[in-house]
Design an enzyme around this catalytic site. Structure first.
Site, PDB file in Angstrom:
ATOM      1  N   HIS A  63      28.886  28.042  54.924  1.00 51.63           N
ATOM      2  CA  HIS A  63      30.308  28.175  54.570  1.00 51.63           C
ATOM      3  C   HIS A  63      30.588  27.550  53.207  1.00 51.63           C
ATOM      4  CE1 HIS A  63      34.722  27.984  56.139  1.00 51.63           C
ATOM      5  NE2 HIS A  63      34.702  28.071  54.829  1.00 51.63           N
ATOM      6  N   HIS A  65      32.578  28.466  49.123  1.00 53.49           N
ATOM      7  CA  HIS A  65      33.398  29.370  48.303  1.00 53.49           C
ATOM      8  C   HIS A  65      32.892  29.298  46.871  1.00 53.49           C
ATOM      9  CE1 HIS A  65      36.383  29.889  51.544  1.00 53.49           C
ATOM     10  NE2 HIS A  65      36.065  28.636  51.845  1.00 53.49           N
ATOM     11  N   HIS A 182      38.473  31.370  60.787  1.00 51.79           N
ATOM     12  CA  HIS A 182      39.267  30.221  60.328  1.00 51.79           C
ATOM     13  C   HIS A 182      40.414  30.098  61.331  1.00 51.79           C
ATOM     14  CE1 HIS A 182      41.720  28.185  56.973  1.00 51.79           C
ATOM     15  NE2 HIS A 182      42.627  28.454  57.889  1.00 51.79           N
ATOM     16  N   HIS A 235      34.777  25.168  60.359  1.00 54.32           N
ATOM     17  CA  HIS A 235      35.347  23.846  60.061  1.00 54.32           C
ATOM     18  C   HIS A 235      36.231  23.261  61.168  1.00 54.32           C
ATOM     19  CE1 HIS A 235      38.544  26.531  58.835  1.00 54.32           C
ATOM     20  NE2 HIS A 235      38.012  26.806  57.668  1.00 54.32           N
ATOM     21  N   ASP A 308      32.165  23.910  53.491  1.00 57.85           N
ATOM     22  CA  ASP A 308      33.459  24.465  53.053  1.00 57.85           C
ATOM     23  C   ASP A 308      33.712  24.098  51.582  1.00 57.85           C
ATOM     24  OD1 ASP A 308      35.807  25.891  53.086  1.00 57.85           O
ATOM     25  OD2 ASP A 308      36.917  24.448  54.309  1.00 57.85           O
TER      26      ASP A 308
END
Lengths: 431, 319
Positions: A63, A65, A182, A235, A308
């Site tokens: 996970h 970004h 999410h 998360h 994350d």
């Protein structure tokens, strides 16, 4: 052609094959050629002395970004892949909330092409659940999987429609990939900036109640039960979620879950006086939540650690708390934070941590790696358990500087990151 | 420690001594506003910017009178939400103002924590004139001063804040200030307008019934009910609010003692407070407004390095 690599004298640590002792590791042709004992190795092998260090299967982050395409000013696939390497992650999964969204095979192909050019850690694309992440129409998952997507997710946004989540689980099951959700009930979380509790009441910030996560956790678990599709919960942040996941797993429902280093180590107190580097979604919660998450990671209720990693521009973080974006960078601090907070005090063993950062994520997402078994891909992390270092934003390979650990002194650090038998990150650690 | 430091951002972080010092300083400054020539030279040559990102009449005018009566040069900057669309950040706005060589910023902003954010980034003194739903420290101070004037001390007195505590910066400043000065504090209102876990978070007693609050309290501070709380679903109707939680003459008549009545304004007559209460003999609402100017003069004076014991001397020099 990459020269064979012979790592000598390190402490081999790989829970996937019960490896825990001094020995050599030979990597050839992108594979693990030999593991354990004294290995002579071919004459042309490059030898790396790993004395005093641990040699583990490469970490995998399911996970993160990476912001490209769309926000190349805050991260690119190349800088993200180098940040991953610096943090010991030989592979990362890139969430699809880019601009445009990764919702088709061409977009998946673009990420793979950029990752190949970056020539650092592996980057596996995650496709979106819905077109444009608009929560309405399913993305073309079949083609995305064929192009290299390893999972689907609308991360950053919850899948609001239970019906869409149901069909996503059914459809994704066809292609053998997990649906990563999410979990956030949007009407409860609306406008929230931190955990709802004592601190939010004092600071006058709208809170995000734990129940906004938990309602979606149980919804997703029930839909996984109905459909047999694999749901992966992103998360996790609350003790209530832990209890619900435990309930689901006890019934054999196909649910897996991840937890981030910050939710394992920090509480809402870290918000202090509106520190935007403590603002993320889900928010930092309470000590009771932290304790439950750590216990759940230990007992397997939560399967793996994920970062994350969410880089943001300093200008965007340097503003009023309620208006600042959610998220922190995490790739380059994850191992050290967890070694400092969990391994050093003896809460979990280093072997357990390696399982949660390497073996388990490979298992959960069905990825290669996560093991030093002979014949496995030669993705290896070498870490120095005693190195002490102070976190400085300027030292990050990531473009992001938004870390709650800036200025913290951490113990344990990655010294080598090896992908397909090739060193993609090397750090000399003064002894 | 009675000095205030660089800024006044909240009452939560002040000590009882610091709060008392502000109130003691305000006391003699009240006299200035009663004179024919309402001006002392204390802050002559000082430049103050009133930076209002939210509409305000009472607070802005009160600060402006305080500044002018202390002979400071005050500039009002009213910035609507349009500044956000223009793209200038709060920190840029402040730095630009500071580049014009100012001494102090009074800021009202819709984001909780905005005053502290600004204070940490500029050298000028910063006064929080209300930040989001966090605090409104000068309002809290003027409420404390108003009650102290009546009672002599706040110790052991019981004050109940009524209404929308959840969204009220006035409530938070009052709660911290009252508790530090030894008062007992309660809140009363529909649970949907109280912070979840208010008892633990804010150290207050919670009353569900206004009648019970009235029976308990020595004073009520009745908060303004923002009319949009109904459309956004916190309460069913203003009519029911008044029926269940409104402070009315009939309810006060059943109290075992005369209650002092405060309201930070602007009032919704007939919603949270009835007119015969607002205009009644125990209402201190206009005293609050009068005291607001003195309290703000005191804060300006102390932040610019004035000594509490010389505040009266400073006024004498102006005569």
């Amino acid at each position: 052609m990459t020269r064979p690599l012979l790592l000598t004298g390190g402490h081999l640590l790989d829970p996937s094959i019960g490896l825990d002792g001094i020995g050599d590791l030979l990597l050839m042709d992108g594979m693990v050629a030999a593991v354990g004992g004294n290995i002579a190795g071919p004459d042309d092998a490059e030898r790396i002395d790993c004395g005093g260090e641990y040699v583990t299967p490469g970490f995998i982050d399911v996970h993160c970004h990476l912001r490209e395409p769309g926000r190349e000013d805050v991260e690119t696939i190349a800088t993200g892949a180098r940040a991953a390497a610096a943090g010991g992650f030989t592979a990362v999964c890139a969430m699809p909330n880019t601009d445009p969204v990764t919702d088709n095979q061409a977009a998946v192909g673009f990420i793979r092409a950029q990752a190949a050019k970056a020539n650092a850690s592996r980057v596996y694309p995650i496709g979106s659940i819905s077109v444009g992440m608009n929560g309405a129409q399913l993305s073309e998952m079949g083609e995305m999987v064929a192009a290299g997507a390893v999972a689907v997710s609308d991360d950053g946004r919850p899948v609001v429609s239970a019906q869409l989540m149901r069909t996503a689980l059914e459809y994704a099951r066809t292609f053998g990939i997990p649906v990563a959700d999410h979990c956030e009930e949007p009407t409860l979380a609306h406008g929230g900036a931190m955990n709802e509790g004592v601190i939010s009441a004092r600071l006058g910030l709208k809170g995000i109640p734990s129940e906004s996560e938990e309602i979606m956790v149980i919804r997703d678990i029930l839909l996984a039960r109905r459909t047999g599709g694999r749901v992966h919960l992103c998360h996790m942040s609350t003790w209530g979620s832990v209890e619900l996941i435990r309930w689901g797993k006890e019934r054999g429902i196909p649910v897996t879950a991840e937890v981030c280093p910050h939710h394992l180590t920090l509480t809402e107190d870290r918000v202090g006086q509106y520190d935007t580097n403590a603002k993320m979604n889900p928010p930092l919660r309470t000590q009771k939540d932290v304790d439950a998450l750590v216990a759940a990671l230990k007992d397997g209720t939560i399967d793996c650690v994920a970062t994350d990693h969410a880089p943001h521009h300093n200008d965007e973080k340097n503003r009023e708390f309620s208006d600042a974006p959610n998220g922190i960078v995490g790739l380059e601090t994850a191992l050290s934070v967890l070694m400092t907070w969990l391994v050093a005090p003896g809460v979990i063993s280093l072997s357990q941590l390696v399982d949660k950062m390497s073996c388990a994520p490979a298992r959960v997402f069905g990825l290669p790696g996560g093991t030093l078994r002979r014949g496995a891909i030669a993705d290896v992390t070498v870490l120095n358990p005693t190195a002490s270092w102070t976190v400085k934003g300027a030292d990050f390979k990531s473009k992001g500087r938004n870390s709650p650990w800036l200025g913290s002194t951490l113990s344990g650090r990655v010294s080598q990151c090896i992908v397909a038998g090739r060193q993609v990150h090397t750090r000399t650690i003064a002894s | 420690m009675t000095g205030l430091g660089k800024d006044l951002l909240d009452l939560e972080s002040l000590s009882a001594e610091q709060i008392t010092a502000i109130l003691d300083t305000a006391e003699p400054l009240k006299a200035i506003s009663l004179r024919a020539i309402k001006k002392v030279p204390t802050l002559r040559g000082e430049t103050i910017v009133n930076l209002f990102f939210e509409a305000s009449t009472r607070t802005r005018v009160s600060f402006e009178f305080a500044e002018k009566r202390m002979s400071a040069d005050a500039v009002n900057v009213a910035i609507g939400n349009s500044s956000v669309s223009k793209g200038e950040t709060l920190v840029d706005t402040a730095r630009n103002l500071e580049a014009m060589k100012i001494d102090m910023v009074v800021i009202r902003h819709q984001a909780s924590g905005a005053a502290r954010f600004l204070a940490e980034r500029i050298e000028s003194n910063v006064i929080n004139a209300g930040d989001g739903t966090h605090e409104h420290p000068t309002q809290g101070l003027l409420d404390l001063l108003t009650l102290r004037d009546k009672w002599g001390t706040l110790k052991g007195k019981r004050v109940c804040l009524c209404g929308d505590v959840l969204h009220s910066r006035v409530a938070r400043s009052n709660i911290h200030g009252l508790r530090k000065l030894g008062a007992e504090v309660a809140v009363c209102g529909p649970r949907s307008l109280l912070p979840n876990g208010a008892e633990e978070a804010l150290g207050v007693t919670v009353f569900d019934r206004i009648e019970a609050a009235i029976e308990w309290a020595d004073a009520l501070n009745i908060l303004r009910l923002q009319l949009e709380r109904m459309t956004s679903g916190y309460i069913p109707s203003l009519r029911e609010y008044n029926r269940v939680f409104g402070v009315t003459r009939e309810r006060l008549d059943r109290a075992p003692r005369d209650l002092l009545i405060l309201h930070p304004g602007p009032m919704n007559r007939g919603v949270e407070i009835d007119s015969d209460v607002a205009d009644g003999p125990h209402s201190l609402i206009l005293d609050q407004v009068t005291n607001g100017v003195a309290v703000r003069m005191a804060v300006l004076y102390l932040l610019r390095g004035g000594r509490p014991d010389l505040a009266a001397a400073g006024t004498a020099a102006g005569e």
